[in-house]
Each structure stands twice: as C-alpha cells, then as structure tokens.
Design an enzyme around this catalytic site. Sequence first.
Site, PDB file in Angstrom:
ATOM      1  N   THR A  10       3.198  -5.324  -7.431  1.00 43.88           N
ATOM      2  CA  THR A  10       4.133  -4.288  -7.324  1.00 43.88           C
ATOM      3  C   THR A  10       4.627  -4.191  -6.082  1.00 43.88           C
ATOM      4  OG1 THR A  10       2.637  -2.896  -7.237  1.00 43.88           O
ATOM      5  CG2 THR A  10       3.625  -2.942  -9.571  1.00 43.88           C
ATOM      6  N   SER A  82      -2.054  -0.230   2.713  1.00 44.18           N
ATOM      7  CA  SER A  82      -1.622  -1.283   3.564  1.00 44.18           C
ATOM      8  C   SER A  82      -0.800  -0.276   4.645  1.00 44.18           C
ATOM      9  CB  SER A  82      -0.608  -2.138   2.927  1.00 44.18           C
ATOM     10  OG  SER A  82       0.515  -1.518   2.763  1.00 44.18           O
ATOM     11  N   SER A 123      -4.462  -9.570   8.246  1.00 48.29           N
ATOM     12  CA  SER A 123      -3.549  -8.841   8.997  1.00 48.29           C
ATOM     13  C   SER A 123      -3.566  -8.949  10.444  1.00 48.29           C
ATOM     14  CB  SER A 123      -3.491  -7.377   8.681  1.00 48.29           C
ATOM     15  OG  SER A 123      -2.432  -6.874   9.612  1.00 48.29           O
ATOM     16  N   GLU A 125      -3.046  -6.795  12.579  1.00 52.30           N
ATOM     17  CA  GLU A 125      -3.597  -5.487  12.918  1.00 52.30           C
ATOM     18  C   GLU A 125      -5.202  -5.768  13.281  1.00 52.30           C
ATOM     19  OE1 GLU A 125      -2.822  -1.869  13.429  1.00 52.30           O
ATOM     20  OE2 GLU A 125      -0.864  -2.949  13.408  1.00 52.30           O
ATOM     21  N   TYR A 147      -7.412   0.851   9.072  1.00 47.14           N
ATOM     22  CA  TYR A 147      -6.918  -0.155   8.323  1.00 47.14           C
ATOM     23  C   TYR A 147      -7.260  -1.499   9.133  1.00 47.14           C
ATOM     24  CZ  TYR A 147      -3.535  -3.570   6.559  1.00 47.14           C
ATOM     25  OH  TYR A 147      -2.784  -4.414   6.415  1.00 47.14           O
ATOM     26  N   HIS A 177       5.753  -8.592   8.365  1.00 48.81           N
ATOM     27  CA  HIS A 177       6.964  -9.146   7.906  1.00 48.81           C
ATOM     28  C   HIS A 177       7.647  -8.143   6.815  1.00 48.81           C
ATOM     29  CE1 HIS A 177       3.168 -10.302   5.815  1.00 48.81           C
ATOM     30  NE2 HIS A 177       3.494  -9.950   4.767  1.00 48.81           N
ATOM     31  N   ARG A 182      10.854  -3.575   1.524  1.00 50.72           N
ATOM     32  CA  ARG A 182       9.807  -2.998   2.337  1.00 50.72           C
ATOM     33  C   ARG A 182       9.783  -1.525   2.100  1.00 50.72           C
ATOM     34  NH1 ARG A 182       5.065  -3.785   5.172  1.00 50.72           N
ATOM     35  NH2 ARG A 182       5.471  -4.169   7.259  1.00 50.72           N
ATOM     36  N   PHE A 186       7.503   2.307   6.515  1.00 53.10           N
ATOM     37  CA  PHE A 186       7.396   1.392   7.724  1.00 53.10           C
ATOM     38  C   PHE A 186       8.389   1.336   8.498  1.00 53.10           C
ATOM     39  CE2 PHE A 186       4.791   0.095   4.048  1.00 53.10           C
ATOM     40  CZ  PHE A 186       3.608  -0.154   4.664  1.00 53.10           C
ATOM     41  N   GLY A 209       8.575   7.437  16.072  1.00 51.69           N
ATOM     42  CA  GLY A 209       7.417   7.801  16.987  1.00 51.69           C
ATOM     43  C   GLY A 209       7.550   6.836  18.408  1.00 51.69           C
TER      44      GLY A 209
HETATM   45  P1  NAP Z   1       2.626  -2.988  -0.272  1.00 54.47           P
HETATM   46  O1  NAP Z   1       4.046  -3.167  -0.265  1.00 54.47           O
HETATM   47  O2  NAP Z   1       1.966  -1.746   0.544  1.00 54.47           O
HETATM   48  O3  NAP Z   1       1.802  -3.211  -1.506  1.00 54.47           O
HETATM   49  C1  NAP Z   1       0.518  -3.013  -1.498  1.00 54.47           C
HETATM   50  C2  NAP Z   1       0.041  -3.484  -3.155  1.00 54.47           C
HETATM   51  O4  NAP Z   1      -1.289  -3.111  -3.422  1.00 54.47           O
HETATM   52  C3  NAP Z   1       0.897  -2.604  -4.222  1.00 54.47           C
HETATM   53  O5  NAP Z   1       1.268  -3.480  -5.325  1.00 54.47           O
HETATM   54  C4  NAP Z   1      -0.039  -1.411  -4.718  1.00 54.47           C
HETATM   55  O6  NAP Z   1       0.101  -0.855  -5.829  1.00 54.47           O
HETATM   56  C5  NAP Z   1      -1.610  -2.236  -4.657  1.00 54.47           C
HETATM   57  N1  NAP Z   1      -2.735  -1.549  -4.515  1.00 54.47           N
HETATM   58  C6  NAP Z   1      -3.218  -0.557  -3.824  1.00 54.47           C
HETATM   59  N2  NAP Z   1      -4.151  -0.131  -4.077  1.00 54.47           N
HETATM   60  C7  NAP Z   1      -4.728  -0.784  -5.087  1.00 54.47           C
HETATM   61  C8  NAP Z   1      -5.753  -0.682  -5.758  1.00 54.47           C
HETATM   62  N3  NAP Z   1      -6.882   0.324  -5.862  1.00 54.47           N
HETATM   63  N4  NAP Z   1      -6.069  -1.641  -6.939  1.00 54.47           N
HETATM   64  C9  NAP Z   1      -5.070  -2.519  -7.116  1.00 54.47           C
HETATM   65  N5  NAP Z   1      -3.742  -2.527  -6.560  1.00 54.47           N
HETATM   66  C10 NAP Z   1      -3.873  -1.801  -5.746  1.00 54.47           C
HETATM   67  O7  NAP Z   1       1.977  -4.124   0.744  1.00 54.47           O
HETATM   68  P2  NAP Z   1       2.639  -5.596   1.193  1.00 54.47           P
HETATM   69  O8  NAP Z   1       3.625  -5.311   2.629  1.00 54.47           O
HETATM   70  O9  NAP Z   1       3.358  -6.233   0.084  1.00 54.47           O
HETATM   71  O10 NAP Z   1       1.494  -6.464   1.793  1.00 54.47           O
HETATM   72  C11 NAP Z   1       0.739  -7.155   1.057  1.00 54.47           C
HETATM   73  C12 NAP Z   1      -0.704  -7.337   1.733  1.00 54.47           C
HETATM   74  O11 NAP Z   1      -0.735  -8.070   2.667  1.00 54.47           O
HETATM   75  C13 NAP Z   1      -1.446  -6.205   1.828  1.00 54.47           C
HETATM   76  O12 NAP Z   1      -2.825  -6.369   1.335  1.00 54.47           O
HETATM   77  C14 NAP Z   1      -1.133  -5.858   3.368  1.00 54.47           C
HETATM   78  O13 NAP Z   1      -2.388  -5.125   3.847  1.00 54.47           O
HETATM   79  C15 NAP Z   1      -1.278  -7.256   3.780  1.00 54.47           C
HETATM   80  N6  NAP Z   1      -0.350  -7.610   5.014  1.00 54.47           N
HETATM   81  C16 NAP Z   1       0.904  -7.188   5.149  1.00 54.47           C
HETATM   82  C17 NAP Z   1       1.764  -7.246   6.178  1.00 54.47           C
HETATM   83  C18 NAP Z   1       3.173  -6.815   6.093  1.00 54.47           C
HETATM   84  O14 NAP Z   1       3.716  -6.934   7.308  1.00 54.47           O
HETATM   85  N7  NAP Z   1       3.784  -6.638   5.109  1.00 54.47           N
HETATM   86  C19 NAP Z   1       1.002  -8.085   7.268  1.00 54.47           C
HETATM   87  C20 NAP Z   1      -0.312  -8.456   7.041  1.00 54.47           C
HETATM   88  C21 NAP Z   1      -0.859  -8.088   5.886  1.00 54.47           C
HETATM   89  P3  NAP Z   1       1.046   0.288  -6.437  1.00 54.47           P
HETATM   90  O15 NAP Z   1       2.443  -0.087  -6.390  1.00 54.47           O
HETATM   91  O16 NAP Z   1       0.461   0.773  -7.583  1.00 54.47           O
HETATM   92  O17 NAP Z   1       1.116   1.222  -5.070  1.00 54.47           O
HETATM   93  O1  F7E Z   2       4.677   0.218  12.613  1.00 55.79           O
HETATM   94  C1  F7E Z   2       5.814   2.283  15.560  1.00 55.79           C
HETATM   95  C2  F7E Z   2       4.296   2.376  15.229  1.00 55.79           C
HETATM   96  O2  F7E Z   2       4.111   1.195  10.141  1.00 55.79           O
HETATM   97  C3  F7E Z   2       5.130  -0.447  13.453  1.00 55.79           C
HETATM   98  C4  F7E Z   2       1.719  -3.306   7.764  1.00 55.79           C
HETATM   99  O3  F7E Z   2       2.337  -3.911   6.974  1.00 55.79           O
HETATM  100  O4  F7E Z   2       2.047  -4.662   9.658  1.00 55.79           O
HETATM  101  C5  F7E Z   2       2.194  -3.144   9.213  1.00 55.79           C
HETATM  102  O5  F7E Z   2       1.722  -2.140  10.132  1.00 55.79           O
HETATM  103  C6  F7E Z   2       5.052   0.084  14.838  1.00 55.79           C
HETATM  104  C7  F7E Z   2       3.544   0.944  15.346  1.00 55.79           C
HETATM  105  O6  F7E Z   2       3.738  -1.339  10.754  1.00 55.79           O
HETATM  106  C8  F7E Z   2       7.438   5.014  13.836  1.00 55.79           C
HETATM  107  O7  F7E Z   2       3.674   3.192  16.220  1.00 55.79           O
HETATM  108  C9  F7E Z   2       7.341   4.257  15.928  1.00 55.79           C
HETATM  109  O8  F7E Z   2       3.327   0.639  16.497  1.00 55.79           O
HETATM  110  O9  F7E Z   2       6.062  -0.386  10.543  1.00 55.79           O
HETATM  111  P1  F7E Z   2       4.642  -0.056  10.761  1.00 55.79           P
HETATM  112  P2  F7E Z   2       2.449  -1.679  11.266  1.00 55.79           P
HETATM  113  O10 F7E Z   2       1.507  -0.157  11.800  1.00 55.79           O
HETATM  114  O11 F7E Z   2       2.494  -2.548  12.362  1.00 55.79           O
HETATM  115  C10 F7E Z   2       0.621  -4.850   9.668  1.00 55.79           C
HETATM  116  C11 F7E Z   2       0.747  -6.295  10.148  1.00 55.79           C
HETATM  117  C12 F7E Z   2      -0.041  -4.801   8.453  1.00 55.79           C
HETATM  118  O12 F7E Z   2      -0.949  -5.569   7.940  1.00 55.79           O
HETATM  119  C13 F7E Z   2       0.190  -3.283   7.820  1.00 55.79           C
HETATM  120  O13 F7E Z   2      -0.058  -3.460   6.415  1.00 55.79           O
HETATM  121  O14 F7E Z   2       6.140   1.186  14.821  1.00 55.79           O
HETATM  122  N1  F7E Z   2       6.687   3.258  14.874  1.00 55.79           N
HETATM  123  N2  F7E Z   2       7.959   5.041  15.126  1.00 55.79           N
HETATM  124  C14 F7E Z   2       6.693   3.597  13.834  1.00 55.79           C
HETATM  125  N3  F7E Z   2       6.020   3.344  12.805  1.00 55.79           N
HETATM  126  C15 F7E Z   2       6.157   4.144  11.622  1.00 55.79           C
HETATM  127  N4  F7E Z   2       5.738   3.771  10.477  1.00 55.79           N
HETATM  128  N5  F7E Z   2       7.104   5.160  11.516  1.00 55.79           N
HETATM  129  C16 F7E Z   2       7.611   5.585  12.669  1.00 55.79           C
HETATM  130  O15 F7E Z   2       8.455   6.576  12.401  1.00 55.79           O
END
Ligand code: NAP
Ligand code: F7E
Length: 322
Positions: A10, A82, A123, A125, A147, A177, A182, A186, A209
């Site tokens: 989802t 996430s 990630s 991160e 995280y 990504h 999204r 984020f 921020g």
């Molecule tokens: P997302 O939109 O936040 O989706 C997270 C998913 O995990 C949702 O479907 C959520 O379900 C499910 N979930 C959360 N807790 C759960 C649980 N206890 N049991 C089963 N399902 C659960 O994340 P995304 O951006 O698609 O990212 C996908 C994965 O890649 C994540 O592991 C994230 O940490 C990792 N990642 C993301 C990025 C990025 O930039 N997007 C980069 C690096 C790694 P609900 O719909 O019920 O909340």
């Molecule tokens: O923040 C700055 C914030 O929350 C990016 C997740 O998908 O990517 C994601 O994590 C940057 C940070 O993503 C705001 O301080 C400024 O430096 O979009 P973000 P993230 O923390 O990089 C990684 C790869 C993952 O794995 C994670 O699951 O943006 N920032 N002002 C802000 N961020 C947010 N959220 N909101 C603000 O107002």
Amino acid sequence: MPTALITGITGQDGSYLAELLLSKNYKVIGMVRRSSTLTFERIQHLQDDIEIIQGDLHDQSSLMDLLEQHKPDEIYNLAAQSFVPTSWNQPVLTGEVTGLGVTRMLEAVRLISPKTRFYQASSSEMFGKVREVPQRETTPFYPRSPYGVAKMYGHWITVNYRESYNLFSVSGILFNHESPRRGLEFVTRKITYGAARIKLGLAKELRLGNLEARRDWGFAGDYVEAMWRMLQADQPDDFVVGTGETHSVREFCEKAFGHLGMDYEQYVVVDPRFYRPAEVDLLVSDPSHAKNVLGWQPQVNFEGLVRMMVEADIKRLGKEIA
Ligand code: NAP
Ligand code: F7E
C-alpha cells in the site's frame, strides 16, 4: 507464472512494484496489515489483479502462514515505519518493524520456503553522517536516527542469512526516491503539494525545516526496476541505487515554485519545529555497481521529477476544487 509477495504494497514503492510485476506477468500477492480504515489509495486501480492477504511484520505466524500457503518465488520486503522523524517519537516500534521485522520474514523464508529470493528495502539513511563522498556499497555506515539504526540491523541480518543459510537474500541500499504517490509528510511532496495549494489560492505559506540538507533524489518508478533486477541476478549481492546527483531542499523549492511561476522566498517559512535532533546533511550515491552488474540506470532526472510531481499535484487539486 512466477509468484511475488510484496510487503508494504500500500506504500509508494509497493504500488509501483506491483505495476511492474503485473506487466511482467507475475502473480502478485500483497501483504497488508489490518487497519480500521482502508489505506488502498495507491493500489485501488490494481485491486482486480492482485491478491491481498492480511499479515503484519510484528506477527511471526502471519508471515509463516503466508509463505506456507503461497510459496512465493520472490519476496520484496518493503514494509517499514519509514518516516525518519517518527523514529525519534516511536523508536521501539521502529526497531520492531523496520529492524526485527526483517528477521521475522527471513526466519519464515528459512523455515518454510528457503528457495524463495528475498529483497530487503535498505536505505541511504544508514550512511547518515557520511564517511565518504559519494557513498557506495563499501562506505562505512553512521546512521543518525533510530530509523537509520533499524535499517542497518535489517541490512546486516539480510547479509547474515545469505552467508549463514545460503539464502538468496539481497539488500538494496536505495537513496531517496519520490513520485506523485509520495506521502505528504516527506519533504518533496510537502513542497510540491504546498506550492500547488498556494498557486490555487488554498494556502498562503509553506512551513519547512532545514533547507540546506542535500539529497540524491530519483523517481520511485525507476527504482522498483532496480529491485526486480537484483532478484534476477545470477548471484545475490547488495547494491547502491541512486542518481549520482545531489540537490538541496532549497533547490527543490526553487524549482517547484519556479515551475508554477512563483518565487519560493515569498512563501516558504523556516519553522524550527521541522528540524531534527540529528541531521543527515549530504547524501550522494555512486551507483556504478548497479549499472555494471544489473545494467540499471535512472530514466528521470531531478528537473523531470520536480515537474512530474508539481504537475500531478496541480491536476489533483484542480479536480478536487472542481
Ligand atoms: P511507505 O510509503 O511509507 O510505505 C510503507 C509500507 O509499509 C506501507 O504499505 C505500510 O502499510 C507498511 N507497513 C508499515 N508497518 C507495517 C507492519 N507492521 N506490517 C506490515 N506492513 C507495514 O514507504 P516507501 O517510500 O514505499 O518505501 C518502501 C520501503 O523502502 C520502506 O521500507 C522504506 O523504509 C524503504 N526506503 C524508502 C526510500 C524512499 O526514498 N522512498 C529509500 C530507501 C528505503 P500502511 O499502508 O498500512 O501504513
Ligand atoms: O527529508 C529536510 C529533512 O523526510 C529529507 C525516507 O523515505 O528517504 C526518506 O528519508 C530532508 C531532511 O526524507 C522538512 O531535514 C526540511 O534532511 O523527505 P524527508 P528522509 O529523511 O531523507 C530515506 C532514504 C528513507 O529511507 C526514508 O524512509 O528534508 N526537511 N524541511 C524536511 N523534511 C520533512 N519531512 N519535512 C520538512 O518540513
């Protein structure tokens, strides 16, 4: 017809990955956790083509039952808590799901379906306070949030099960990504949605921020292709996936507002509430291993990504207003 199980179907990535696998004639099973309201917005258009099964990364037996019933050829473990800021408010939950949840899934694979290929969503991160620029597979980790720490555990347990039990388990170290799907919290989507609202007269300002943080932002649709390629490789291995470019949050604002003919400086208000206890200042990938071994390259660049997201938000909000 191969069968794939996607946890986190989802979410943003789950929805794009499901589309990709369906286009390749997979049978797609999506694991969803029980909730009092449905969270199927991103996969509504796929519901006739995928099978949804209840399960939760907290619950070992639900994972074992799932594998027993479906014996998938591939598992994509995308489910996680996430959102980085939430990991400071809920560090134990984040550790349970984002960290230990990986072991629960790997245990299910080991005990029930050891031939299943396993992808772990790791990630950038994990690089946190970066030890090397750009970051690649061998760069030491230094996570800066609960995280990031939980993801590091997930990464190493994936490597460990490969080495201990000979599982085909791989860790994809993906840089940020984004997409029109999204989550709104984020920063990229917060900016494109916020700019679109201001443009349409629905808001007057956007509170953010740290504008100086830099990220390597790509398009989620490109990144799910890399996940799939990792599981088709001859040997299990870990891969960094990113664009190799870095941009600041400020630059993202400039481009997004600029695309709508606005100057971000007139609307963006810096609000300390959105600062983090510890920040990741600079991320930029070296994706050459993915390019050389998987033949993977991103198709959408920074400009294209911002444009795609802004236009989608304008269209969506325009429809809502109408
Ligand atoms: P997302 O939109 O936040 O989706 C997270 C998913 O995990 C949702 O479907 C959520 O379900 C499910 N979930 C959360 N807790 C759960 C649980 N206890 N049991 C089963 N399902 C659960 O994340 P995304 O951006 O698609 O990212 C996908 C994965 O890649 C994540 O592991 C994230 O940490 C990792 N990642 C993301 C990025 C990025 O930039 N997007 C980069 C690096 C790694 P609900 O719909 O019920 O909340
Ligand atoms: O923040 C700055 C914030 O929350 C990016 C997740 O998908 O990517 C994601 O994590 C940057 C940070 O993503 C705001 O301080 C400024 O430096 O979009 P973000 P993230 O923390 O990089 C990684 C790869 C993952 O794995 C994670 O699951 O943006 N920032 N002002 C802000 N961020 C947010 N959220 N909101 C603000 O107002």
